[in-house]
Structures are given as C-alpha cells and as structure tokens.
Write a protein that holds these residues in place. Structure first.
Motif, PDB file in Angstrom:
ATOM      1  N   ASN A 460       0.795  -1.228   0.000  1.00 33.15           N
ATOM      2  CA  ASN A 460       0.000   0.000   0.000  1.00 33.15           C
ATOM      3  C   ASN A 460       0.829   1.282   0.000  1.00 33.15           C
ATOM      4  N   THR A 464      -1.592   2.669   6.327  1.00 37.31           N
ATOM      5  CA  THR A 464      -2.868   3.376   6.187  1.00 37.31           C
ATOM      6  C   THR A 464      -3.301   3.980   7.520  1.00 37.31           C
ATOM      7  N   GLN A 469      -1.577   9.648   7.054  1.00 40.13           N
ATOM      8  CA  GLN A 469      -2.592   9.956   6.058  1.00 40.13           C
ATOM      9  C   GLN A 469      -2.768  11.467   5.956  1.00 40.13           C
ATOM     10  N   ARG A 473       0.805  12.326   4.910  1.00 45.06           N
ATOM     11  CA  ARG A 473       1.210  11.347   3.900  1.00 45.06           C
ATOM     12  C   ARG A 473       1.939  12.043   2.757  1.00 45.06           C
ATOM     13  N   PRO A 474       3.142  11.594   2.425  1.00 42.18           N
ATOM     14  CA  PRO A 474       3.860  10.480   3.034  1.00 42.18           C
ATOM     15  C   PRO A 474       4.641  10.871   4.285  1.00 42.18           C
ATOM     16  N   SER A 493       1.657   5.489  -4.891  1.00 45.12           N
ATOM     17  CA  SER A 493       0.709   5.295  -3.788  1.00 45.12           C
ATOM     18  C   SER A 493       1.262   5.806  -2.469  1.00 45.12           C
ATOM     19  N   HIS A 496      -0.883  11.035  -1.216  1.00 47.32           N
ATOM     20  CA  HIS A 496      -2.329  11.060  -1.002  1.00 47.32           C
ATOM     21  C   HIS A 496      -3.047  10.678  -2.295  1.00 47.32           C
ATOM     22  N   GLY A 498      -3.191   7.417  -1.312  1.00 39.72           N
ATOM     23  CA  GLY A 498      -2.610   6.163  -0.864  1.00 39.72           C
ATOM     24  C   GLY A 498      -2.865   5.000  -1.798  1.00 39.72           C
TER      25      GLY A 498
END
Length: 539
Positions: A460, A464, A469, A473-474, A493, A496, A498
């Motif tokens: 992923n 998550t 998030q 993210r990241p 991924s 955002h 993800g």
C-alpha cells in the motif's frame, strides 16, 4: 527530448502519463521490469491453462474512480467482470456473512446472524449514499481538497455531523459493536478494514472498513476480463495512441538535478534521459528520497522525517491452479469473488496482535480470491484459478505456531508458510488441498523482486494508519504531489490518497506539473474566469 519522464509503469505512472499526453505533452515512461503494470499484472506461471494475477486482482476503487473513468479504458479493450457475489465471510460453524451488490441480499444475510442487523446495514448504506459524491471527490483530488471538503462537510452535517464523524474515526471493532448485535455485519466491516494494515482496535479502521464495504455494495469487486494486466494493456494502448512511449527494462537509478531543478534521469545502463518540463516518480517514498536523489538536494527536516516513515504490513501470497471449485462448508462462499477467512472478530484481533509482536501468525487471516468464479476466462470449465494472501511482520522475532519460520524466506520458510495458509483454508473448506494441481509461492522478497515498490512485500505504499494519512502522507507537511525539488513530482501510492488501483496519485502529480508549467498570463486569465464564474453564480 520529451516534456516529461515518468519513472515506473505501474497504474499511477501510466495514468500520469496519459493525463500529460492528453494535455499535449510528449511523455516517456521508464519501467525497470520487462513488462509494464507494476502490481497490475498476470501470467500463466502456475499452470499453462490457468491465468493467475501476480499481485492485485479486485478493483472496487478503480470502478469508483473518476480518474480512470475519465480515461475511458473500455475504449482501449478493457472489459470488467463480476462474480455472482461480491464478498463472503464464512465461519467454521457453517454460517456466512455475505456482501452482495443487491442490498436486500446483504441485509438478509446479516439478519440470519441477528434479526434487525439488515436494517442497521441499510442505515449505514443510507449514510454512504448521502456522503458518496463528496467523499469520492475528496478522496480522488489533490490534498487539501478544499472545495470537495466544503461540500462533504455540508452532507456530513445532514448525516449527523459530529456523531457521524465520530463513527468514521472509531476502531472497527467498536463501530461494529455500536451498529450490529450479531457477528455478520461486524465481520464485513472488520475484514474490509484488514485489506489495509488496520487492526480491529486501530483508530480510523471503522471508517476504512465502512468505505471498502460500501464500495463493494455499490460497485462490486470487479476484475478485468482475461487477467489484471488487461487494465495495464488498455492504459498503455491509450498512451501510445497519443504519442506516449513506454520503455521496459530501464531501471532509473538517479534523478538528475541541475540549477536546483530536476531536469531528467539516469538509468542503470548509463543512459541520460532529459525532461524538458517535469519528472514524475511512480516509486516508493524511501526510494525517491533515499536512493534516487542526493541528500544535498533535500531539506534536513525531510530526511529526518523519512527515518520515521512506516511501511504497511508485509505480505505473503500463494497462487493455485485447482482441479475443481473450492468445497466451502458454507455454500454462500462459493458465489463470492472474495472470501475472508478468520473465525470471528477475536481471531482477527489475535492475528494483528501477533504481527504487532513480530510473530508469524499461527492462524493467518486470509483474503482469498476465486478468479474463475469472477471471470470464466481464467481457467478451464470446472476448475478454479485462486489465490490467497495474508500479512506478516517485516521483522520476525518468533513463529507463533512454533514451526520454525525464521523470516529468511528460504525454501523451507516458504513451504512451511504456504502449508499453513492451506491449512487455514481447509478449516473452512475441507478437502481443499486435494484439489491443488499446482501452487506458486510469493514471499515478501519475491514480491519486491517483481515490483520494487513493494518493499518487503508492503502493498500500500506505506501504512494506512491515521498518523500517515492526509497532511501526514507520506511525511508531515508533504500531502501534495509537489516535492521540495522543482520539476519533480511524487506520483505513487506513497502520496495522497494512498494505496489501491484508482490512479489518483498519478493524476494529481500530472495535474500539478501542468499547473506549474502554465504560461503566467494563461494562469492569471484562468483565475479571473474562475472568479467571474463563481461571483456570477452567486448573483
């Protein structure tokens, strides 16, 4: 010299390339592997008569994605197929919770666990129907999605405001307990939360499980006819019709920086590939900032934050060619494309607790795919192309089953773990192992070797969990596709919103590059027109 170089021909890289090509840019995509697709590929490596997806298989997010819809991949050969049922969660006592695109079927299934739970599911679905337009818009647009969030806030207020917001950040165990009296609805939510690395007790797992379940309720879990790589082929064909180019077997080892700006890349073969306007990286966050760029081009704070970057769980997968349909004890599971295998909520909690303690789980939670049930072209009539994957720790300190799995993932480790996976299937489908014509084991190092973005088998692009998030993210403060280096954009991924096959990170990166490269006069004119449209609408 192309206008843009895209590193990586996974779905996000191909989406980014298509968006740029639609805007008239010349685009070159460089892919390390001998074929494009990243984690969206299939082959016949288990048995020549069987098609097996190497990585991902079911695509509810693709079906819901306005990004992919705008590219019209169906015009370039993609066809979707559905299993008769979306998802099943059987238990060893023979009962089974069913998620079906017909909400009446889902509700009736949950009522068998506890009368009234079907109505509770319908209430959750009503909330979804109200929030869906704003939620999907916010999910698939760049962070921060200001306009989408404003519209979503209005709908959220109508759905109960703070009470609904509270529900979405609950752990999925608690959300299930509040909404359902029986196990069925609770398991549908919790199993879907564990498509990511979210334990039943993790904050936000309730919202994620609800989102995935409702995507399945509305869109199903469709698969590309002929194999997952059919989606990749459609995106490549579309790009090529617009003049774009994909070159495989080209591992990028360095982003070239000149004058404080990314101006191209250098491959492992020593070739320099310049980019007139932008470099877009469909690579993992640690690979981009820790390998492809020299540290002197990055802020010290980013490098410090990079040390805190957290991967999602590692993954262990087994592919099978089966001589017949899976002999599920609960007949309802035979109609589902996806089957979740854990004997109740406590077994899910036990599974994630063992991972947290860096133990190889003794009763692994399995996500099981019945591919011929979903797409009849995948294997000969009367047989089944199938797979299952489970999660494991990246660092292994012990084997909870005391069978000696070490985490070296040599042949012994792989065979022991594959046998454990098959025994878990046997608990719910006695006689399963007698149907195995062939199997293939994809341990974490194998997955990473086939797709460098799947570091240690993480699928992923990073955890998550809520701490990685949105604006986190990241890394903290890097929620947009722009990087600290002008001309370089994160399109994987890791950005955002993800993981999942939906193309949003790629599209967001491409749009950011297009915005940054607009002529100043055009950008100002577009802002004025947008302002005039908004003020005119208010009048």
């Amino acid at each position: 010299m192309p206008d843009a170089v895209v590193i990586g021909a996974g779905p996000n890289g191909l989406v980014a390339a298509n968006v740029l090509a639609d805007a008239g840019w010349s685009v070159e995509v460089l892919e390390e592997q001998p074929e494009p697709g990243g984690a969206v590929r299939h082959d016949r490596g288990v048995d020549p008569a069987f098609v097996n997806d190497l990585f991902s298989s079911f695509y509810p997010l693709a079906a819901a994605s306005p990004v992919l819809a705008a590219l019209h991949p169906e015009e370039h050969g993609l066809r979707w197929s559905h299993a008769p049922g979306v998802l099943a969660h059987p238990l060893t006592d023979g009962s089974c919770a069913v998620l079906d695109r017909n909400i009446g079927t889902t509700a009736a299934s949950l009522d068998t666990f506890e009368p009234g739970d079907g109505a509770a599911w319908r209430r959750l679905h009503d909330v979804w129907q109200n929030l869906r337009p704003g939620l999907l818009e916010a999910l698939f647009t760049p962070f921060p999605p200001v306009r989408a969030t404003a519209r979503l806030a209005l709908r959220l207020r109508a759905a109960g405001g703070l009470r609904m917001a509270r529900s979405l950040v609950l752990p999925v165990r608690r959300l299930g307990e509040e909404e359902f009296r029986g196990q069925g609805g609770r398991l549908l939510l919790a199993g879907n939360a564990l498509h990511a690395d979210l334990a039943p007790e993790s904050a936000g797992s309730g919202g994620f499980g609800w989102l995935m379940a409702m995507l399945g309720q509305t869109y199903g879990f469709p698969v590309p006819v002929g194999g997952s790589g059919a989606l990749t082929s459609a995106l490549v064909r579309r790009l090529e019709t617009r003049g774009g180019r994909v070159r495989c077997g080209q591992r990028v080892e360095h982003v070239v920086v000149r004058g404080g700006r990314a101006v191209g890349v250098r491959t492992a073969g020593g070739d320099a590939v310049p980019a007139r306007r932008a470099v877009l990286a469909d690579v993992s966050v640690p690979a981009l900032y820790g390998e492809l760029l020299d540290p002197e081009h990055l802020p010290a704070q980013l490098l410090d934050d990079l040390r805190r970057f957290q991967w999602d769980f590692a993954t262990f997968k087994v592919d099978w060619a089966l001589d017949g349909p899976v002999p599920w004890q609960a007949e309802q599971a035979s109609r589902a494309g996806t089957v979740h295998l854990a004997d109740g909520m406590d077994e899910l909690t036990r599974f994630t607790a063992q991972i947290a303690m860096r133990q190889v789980p003794d009763r692994p939670f399995l996500i099981f795919g019945q591919m011929t049930t979903s797409d009849a072209t995948r294997s000969p009539q009367g047989t089944e192309s199938a797979w299952a994957y489970t999660h494991i720790p990246h660092e292994i300190r012990a084997d909870a089953a005391d069978e000696g799995i070490t985490g070296r993932w040599d042949t012994k480790d792989q065979e022991l773990m594959a046998d454990r996976v098959e025994r878990q299937v046997e608990r719910f489908a006695p006689g399963f192992r007698s149907l195995v014509r062939g199997r293939r084991i994809l341990a974490p190092p194998t997955l990473e070797a086939l797709d460098g973005n799947l570091a240690g088998g993480a699928i992923n692009g990073g955890t998550t969990a809520m701490h990685q998030q949105l604006v986190f993210r990241p890394l903290p403060g890097t929620g947009r596709p722009e990087t600290p280096l002008p001309g370089l954009y994160l399109a994987s991924s890791g950005a955002h919103p993800g993981g999942g096959v939906h193309g949003a990170p790629g599209a967001n990166a491409a749009r950011a590059a297009l915005r940054r490269n607009r002529p100043p006069g055009l950008a100002r004119a577009q802002r004025l027109l947008a302002h005039r449209d908004r003020t005119g609408a208010r009048r």
